[in-house]
Design an enzyme around this catalytic site. Structure first.
Site, PDB file in Angstrom:
ATOM      1  N   ASP A  32      27.922  -0.515 -49.746  1.00  0.00           N
ATOM      2  CA  ASP A  32      27.678   0.922 -49.835  1.00  0.00           C
ATOM      3  C   ASP A  32      28.470   1.467 -51.014  1.00  0.00           C
ATOM      4  O   ASP A  32      29.504   0.895 -51.388  1.00  0.00           O
ATOM      5  CB  ASP A  32      28.078   1.627 -48.545  1.00  0.00           C
ATOM      6  CG  ASP A  32      27.296   2.926 -48.345  1.00  0.00           C
ATOM      7  OD1 ASP A  32      26.415   2.958 -47.454  1.00  0.00           O
ATOM      8  OD2 ASP A  32      27.537   3.892 -49.092  1.00  0.00           O
ATOM      9  N   THR A  93      16.270   8.314 -47.660  1.00  0.00           N
ATOM     10  CA  THR A  93      15.296   9.047 -48.488  1.00  0.00           C
ATOM     11  C   THR A  93      15.094  10.428 -47.870  1.00  0.00           C
ATOM     12  O   THR A  93      14.106  10.662 -47.187  1.00  0.00           O
ATOM     13  CB  THR A  93      13.937   8.317 -48.568  1.00  0.00           C
ATOM     14  OG1 THR A  93      13.529   7.952 -47.227  1.00  0.00           O
ATOM     15  CG2 THR A  93      14.008   7.078 -49.414  1.00  0.00           C
ATOM     16  N   PHE A 154      11.397   0.521 -37.730  1.00  0.00           N
ATOM     17  CA  PHE A 154      10.890   1.474 -36.736  1.00  0.00           C
ATOM     18  C   PHE A 154      11.933   1.827 -35.686  1.00  0.00           C
ATOM     19  O   PHE A 154      11.599   2.247 -34.592  1.00  0.00           O
ATOM     20  CB  PHE A 154       9.640   0.900 -36.060  1.00  0.00           C
ATOM     21  CG  PHE A 154       8.587   0.488 -37.044  1.00  0.00           C
ATOM     22  CD1 PHE A 154       7.825   1.456 -37.697  1.00  0.00           C
ATOM     23  CD2 PHE A 154       8.363  -0.848 -37.354  1.00  0.00           C
ATOM     24  CE1 PHE A 154       6.867   1.098 -38.626  1.00  0.00           C
ATOM     25  CE2 PHE A 154       7.400  -1.218 -38.289  1.00  0.00           C
ATOM     26  CZ  PHE A 154       6.650  -0.245 -38.925  1.00  0.00           C
ATOM     27  N   ARG A 156      14.674   3.518 -33.330  1.00  0.00           N
ATOM     28  CA  ARG A 156      14.932   4.876 -32.837  1.00  0.00           C
ATOM     29  C   ARG A 156      16.428   5.062 -32.694  1.00  0.00           C
ATOM     30  O   ARG A 156      17.119   4.152 -32.225  1.00  0.00           O
ATOM     31  CB  ARG A 156      14.326   5.061 -31.440  1.00  0.00           C
ATOM     32  CG  ARG A 156      12.829   4.962 -31.380  1.00  0.00           C
ATOM     33  CD  ARG A 156      12.379   4.672 -29.950  1.00  0.00           C
ATOM     34  NE  ARG A 156      12.891   3.383 -29.476  1.00  0.00           N
ATOM     35  CZ  ARG A 156      12.887   2.986 -28.195  1.00  0.00           C
ATOM     36  NH1 ARG A 156      12.423   3.788 -27.256  1.00  0.00           N
ATOM     37  NH2 ARG A 156      13.348   1.804 -27.853  1.00  0.00           N
ATOM     38  N   GLU A 157      16.938   6.229 -33.055  1.00  0.00           N
ATOM     39  CA  GLU A 157      18.354   6.500 -32.811  1.00  0.00           C
ATOM     40  C   GLU A 157      18.575   6.459 -31.296  1.00  0.00           C
ATOM     41  O   GLU A 157      17.711   6.831 -30.515  1.00  0.00           O
ATOM     42  CB  GLU A 157      18.732   7.870 -33.381  1.00  0.00           C
ATOM     43  CG  GLU A 157      18.653   7.859 -34.888  1.00  0.00           C
ATOM     44  CD  GLU A 157      19.236   9.110 -35.529  1.00  0.00           C
ATOM     45  OE1 GLU A 157      19.948   9.864 -34.869  1.00  0.00           O
ATOM     46  OE2 GLU A 157      18.956   9.299 -36.725  1.00  0.00           O
ATOM     47  N   ASN A 217       5.064   7.487 -37.730  1.00  0.00           N
ATOM     48  CA  ASN A 217       5.839   8.707 -37.437  1.00  0.00           C
ATOM     49  C   ASN A 217       4.940   9.938 -37.352  1.00  0.00           C
ATOM     50  O   ASN A 217       5.187  10.833 -36.549  1.00  0.00           O
ATOM     51  CB  ASN A 217       6.947   8.904 -38.483  1.00  0.00           C
ATOM     52  CG  ASN A 217       8.194   8.098 -38.124  1.00  0.00           C
ATOM     53  OD1 ASN A 217       8.224   7.408 -37.109  1.00  0.00           O
ATOM     54  ND2 ASN A 217       9.224   8.185 -38.939  1.00  0.00           N
ATOM     55  N   ALA A 261       6.762  17.940 -23.202  1.00  0.00           N
ATOM     56  CA  ALA A 261       6.707  19.241 -23.886  1.00  0.00           C
ATOM     57  C   ALA A 261       8.088  19.871 -23.877  1.00  0.00           C
ATOM     58  O   ALA A 261       8.909  19.588 -23.014  1.00  0.00           O
ATOM     59  CB  ALA A 261       5.713  20.145 -23.171  1.00  0.00           C
ATOM     60  N   CYS A 269      14.056  12.109 -39.321  1.00  0.00           N
ATOM     61  CA  CYS A 269      12.868  11.319 -39.676  1.00  0.00           C
ATOM     62  C   CYS A 269      11.551  12.066 -39.522  1.00  0.00           C
ATOM     63  O   CYS A 269      10.889  12.342 -40.517  1.00  0.00           O
ATOM     64  CB  CYS A 269      12.839  10.045 -38.853  1.00  0.00           C
ATOM     65  SG  CYS A 269      14.302   9.045 -39.094  1.00  0.00           S
ATOM     66  N   LYS A 332      18.377  14.836 -30.129  1.00  0.00           N
ATOM     67  CA  LYS A 332      17.937  14.134 -28.930  1.00  0.00           C
ATOM     68  C   LYS A 332      19.173  13.526 -28.273  1.00  0.00           C
ATOM     69  O   LYS A 332      20.235  13.454 -28.905  1.00  0.00           O
ATOM     70  CB  LYS A 332      16.891  13.075 -29.264  1.00  0.00           C
ATOM     71  CG  LYS A 332      17.402  11.885 -30.053  1.00  0.00           C
ATOM     72  CD  LYS A 332      16.284  10.882 -30.181  1.00  0.00           C
ATOM     73  CE  LYS A 332      16.754   9.510 -30.530  1.00  0.00           C
ATOM     74  NZ  LYS A 332      15.666   8.559 -30.655  1.00  0.00           N
TER      75      LYS A 332
HETATM   76  C1  UGA Z   1      11.709   8.227 -34.980  1.00  0.00           C
HETATM   77  C2  UGA Z   1      10.688   7.193 -34.502  1.00  0.00           C
HETATM   78  O1  UGA Z   1      10.512   7.306 -33.091  1.00  0.00           O
HETATM   79  C3  UGA Z   1      11.140   5.781 -34.851  1.00  0.00           C
HETATM   80  O2  UGA Z   1      10.135   4.847 -34.471  1.00  0.00           O
HETATM   81  C4  UGA Z   1      11.376   5.708 -36.367  1.00  0.00           C
HETATM   82  O3  UGA Z   1      11.836   4.423 -36.756  1.00  0.00           O
HETATM   83  C5  UGA Z   1      12.428   6.736 -36.754  1.00  0.00           C
HETATM   84  O4  UGA Z   1      11.958   8.045 -36.374  1.00  0.00           O
HETATM   85  C6  UGA Z   1      12.614   6.650 -38.235  1.00  0.00           C
HETATM   86  O5  UGA Z   1      11.690   6.964 -38.973  1.00  0.00           O
HETATM   87  O6  UGA Z   1      13.663   6.164 -38.665  1.00  0.00           O
HETATM   88  P1  UGA Z   1      14.050   9.097 -34.011  1.00  0.00           P
HETATM   89  O7  UGA Z   1      14.094  10.040 -35.156  1.00  0.00           O
HETATM   90  O8  UGA Z   1      15.261   8.339 -33.636  1.00  0.00           O
HETATM   91  O9  UGA Z   1      12.908   8.001 -34.231  1.00  0.00           O
HETATM   92  O10 UGA Z   1      13.655   9.978 -32.746  1.00  0.00           O
HETATM   93  P2  UGA Z   1      12.473  10.005 -31.663  1.00  0.00           P
HETATM   94  O11 UGA Z   1      12.866   9.270 -30.474  1.00  0.00           O
HETATM   95  O12 UGA Z   1      11.162   9.689 -32.297  1.00  0.00           O
HETATM   96  O13 UGA Z   1      12.500  11.559 -31.294  1.00  0.00           O
HETATM   97  C7  UGA Z   1      12.206  12.533 -32.301  1.00  0.00           C
HETATM   98  C8  UGA Z   1      12.223  13.928 -31.737  1.00  0.00           C
HETATM   99  O14 UGA Z   1      11.110  14.135 -30.889  1.00  0.00           O
HETATM  100  C9  UGA Z   1      13.450  14.298 -30.908  1.00  0.00           C
HETATM  101  O15 UGA Z   1      13.891  15.578 -31.308  1.00  0.00           O
HETATM  102  C10 UGA Z   1      12.929  14.308 -29.489  1.00  0.00           C
HETATM  103  O16 UGA Z   1      13.638  15.193 -28.666  1.00  0.00           O
HETATM  104  C11 UGA Z   1      11.503  14.769 -29.705  1.00  0.00           C
HETATM  105  N1  UGA Z   1      10.572  14.373 -28.610  1.00  0.00           N
HETATM  106  C12 UGA Z   1      10.348  13.064 -28.357  1.00  0.00           C
HETATM  107  C13 UGA Z   1       9.923  15.356 -27.872  1.00  0.00           C
HETATM  108  O17 UGA Z   1      10.107  16.570 -28.095  1.00  0.00           O
HETATM  109  N2  UGA Z   1       9.057  14.972 -26.881  1.00  0.00           N
HETATM  110  C14 UGA Z   1       8.821  13.668 -26.609  1.00  0.00           C
HETATM  111  O18 UGA Z   1       8.010  13.400 -25.686  1.00  0.00           O
HETATM  112  C15 UGA Z   1       9.477  12.698 -27.353  1.00  0.00           C
END
Ligand code: UGA
Length: 445
Positions: A32, A93, A154, A156-157, A217, A261, A269, A332
């Site tokens: 880094d 990015t 892909f 997820r956090e 996404n 919802a 992301c 989240k």
């Molecule tokens: C997302 C994708 O899910 C990953 O597959 C991807 O690798 C990642 O982006 C990335 O591009 O690096 P992430 O940002 O960790 O992952 O979060 P998500 O779990 O997708 O949640 C995103 C948002 O959607 C959160 O704010 C969550 O609260 C919201 N959400 C999720 C809802 O409002 N309703 C749902 O049913 C699910």
């Protein structure tokens, strides 16, 4: 001889990827350009909250007692160039300031530095989320005899370790011809363990691999905004979006995941990826294909405003002089990330309109304070709720769902009104304890 791997950029993606590669048995060097990050990682610590990641680092970081010693960190490009057979580029990015497009400056800088030090015969693998067409351009920056593959991530956090060690698919974009075949062979070796465990290995050309990431996404964002649009209709028609989601989710073609919802999606992301995707489609003359993403974005942003309105209504029409408790600050649960967090956005809007907002989050307090220093913060949920005229549940941490005692919380607030912005609390439990419980897209009582 086992492949030697470097990971360039040790943020969320890179730190997890580096630790996972060491877990799979490779010698790994993480690079880094920020020395503080490298110092932390070399001591086995991560600059963010991610369950399981510090344990994984501790198992492999050289110098930590009992570790495999397979994982080291550096700020030296020369060292990385001399070390790696495979270089994974994992830099950030972000969205460009004042534009929808994605800021490629970190990727470009990483490729420029790497190009000067990479050994002939090495493989460079891009993992960052980039606009389609970038891989072909970046391949041109690398010296003769160095191949490029694109291998989107892909994870997820909150589930980063699990998603990296057991990916639900591995996508590899390669060039045509012998170079591409060689790249595929090397990456099959890198991912031999997850592939043997059943992870599908999908080989594509460069543009398809880049598009897989942004379209995945976009699909997820669309699914969330779809159910949030249904929540708006449910509100107007007196329906219950939680029941609706449960019922349509039984159809296997639809599936029940990502149909919760609430106040919508945020984070580093989904929001920026759909915007960058629209911007890129515009450059390609395919903007019409993605105009629907504009609607997805606006449904999503509307949910935040509608949460503010719901709170205003609960307070009798205005925020002035009212105390508002906000449970949750991160975008989240199981993350300390507050980037584009719907929870903080709602808290900030209410504060700007005169409400006295007190926020509590299990892990996101420091980051939230940095971003919104003018909000009030409390050390526990109970303290945040003390004297509150309304309580807003905006990030669905387990601590709130299972750990909060509605009766105890009722004893400290001024008025027992809870608005569930995540449809995650049990309405029956809260109502039985004397609360007025309201959620988005659901009937009032
Ligand atoms: C997302 C994708 O899910 C990953 O597959 C991807 O690798 C990642 O982006 C990335 O591009 O690096 P992430 O940002 O960790 O992952 O979060 P998500 O779990 O997708 O949640 C995103 C948002 O959607 C959160 O704010 C969550 O609260 C919201 N959400 C999720 C809802 O409002 N309703 C749902 O049913 C699910």
């Amino acid at each position: 001889m086992a492949l030697k791997i470097t990971v360039i950029g040790t943020g969320y993606l890179g730190a997890t990827h580096a630790a996972a590669m060491a877990e799979l048995g490779f010698e790994v060097l993480g690079l880094d350009v920020v020395p503080e990050k490298i110092e932390m990682l070399a001591a086995g610590r991560v600059p963010m909250y991610e369950p399981g990641l510090e344990d994984l680092l501790a198992r492999h970081v050289a110098g930590i007692e009992g570790s495999s010693g397979r994982l080291r960190f550096t700020t030296s490009w020369e060292e990385a160039g001399a070390f790696g057979d495979v270089h994974f580029v994992c830099v950030n990015t972000p969205q460009k300031h004042g534009e929808y497009a994605c800021d490629m400056s970190y990727v470009d800088a990483a490729f420029a530095s790497l190009a000067g030090v990479v050994q002939e015969g090495a493989l460079v693998v891009g993992k960052s989320t980039v606009p389609v067409g970038s891989a072909l351009r970046l391949a041109g920056l690398l010296p003769e005899g160095v191949e490029l593959a694109w291998n989107p991530e892909f994870l997820r956090e909150g589930f980063a370790v699990q998603d990296t060690l057991h990916p639900d698919r591995i996508v590899v974009g390669v060039s045509e011809g012998a170079g591409g075949e060689r790249a595929e062979k090397v990456l099959r070796e890198v991912y031999a363990v997850p592939v043997a465990e059943g992870s599908p290995f999908v080989v594509t050309d460069y543009p398809t691999a880049e598009l897989v990431k942004t379209s995945a996404n976009s699909f997820l964002a669309t699914k969330i905004s779809f159910i949030n649009a249904m929540a708006e209709v449910c509100e107007a028609a007196g329906g219950d979006v939680a029941k609706l989601a449960e019922a349509i989710g039984h159809d296997e073609r639809i599936g029940s995941k990502f149909l919760r919802a609430g106040i919508g999606f945020g984070g580093g992301c989904l929001p920026k990826d759909i915007r960058a995707f629209m911007a890129r489609a515009g450059e390609l003359g395919a903007d019409q294909a993605l105009t629907f993403l504009r609607e997805i974005d606006s449904i999503n942003m509307r949910r935040r405003a509608s949460m503010v309105e719901m709170a205003r209504e609960a307070l009798g029409g205005g925020f002035l002089g009212k105390r508002v408790a906000v449970l949750g600050a991160t975008f989240k649960p199981d993350s300390d990330d507050v980037r584009d967090s719907p929870a903080l956005n709602v808290a900030g809007q209410i504060h700007l309109q005169g409400g006295q907002v007190t926020v509590y989050d299990p892990k996101g307090m420091d980051n939230a304070r940095r971003l919104f220093p003018t909000l009030g913060y409390a050390p526990t949920a109970l303290d945040a709720a003390r004297g509150a005229d309304v309580v807003l549940h905006l990030t669905e941490w387990r601590e709130f769902r299972d750990g909060l005692d509605p009766a105890e919380l009722a004893s400290v607030v001024t008025s027992p009104v809870i608005l569930d912005g995540r449809n995650a609390l049990d309405p029956v439990r809260w109502r039985e304890a004397g609360w007025t419980y309201r959620a988005m897209g659901r009937p009032r009582a």
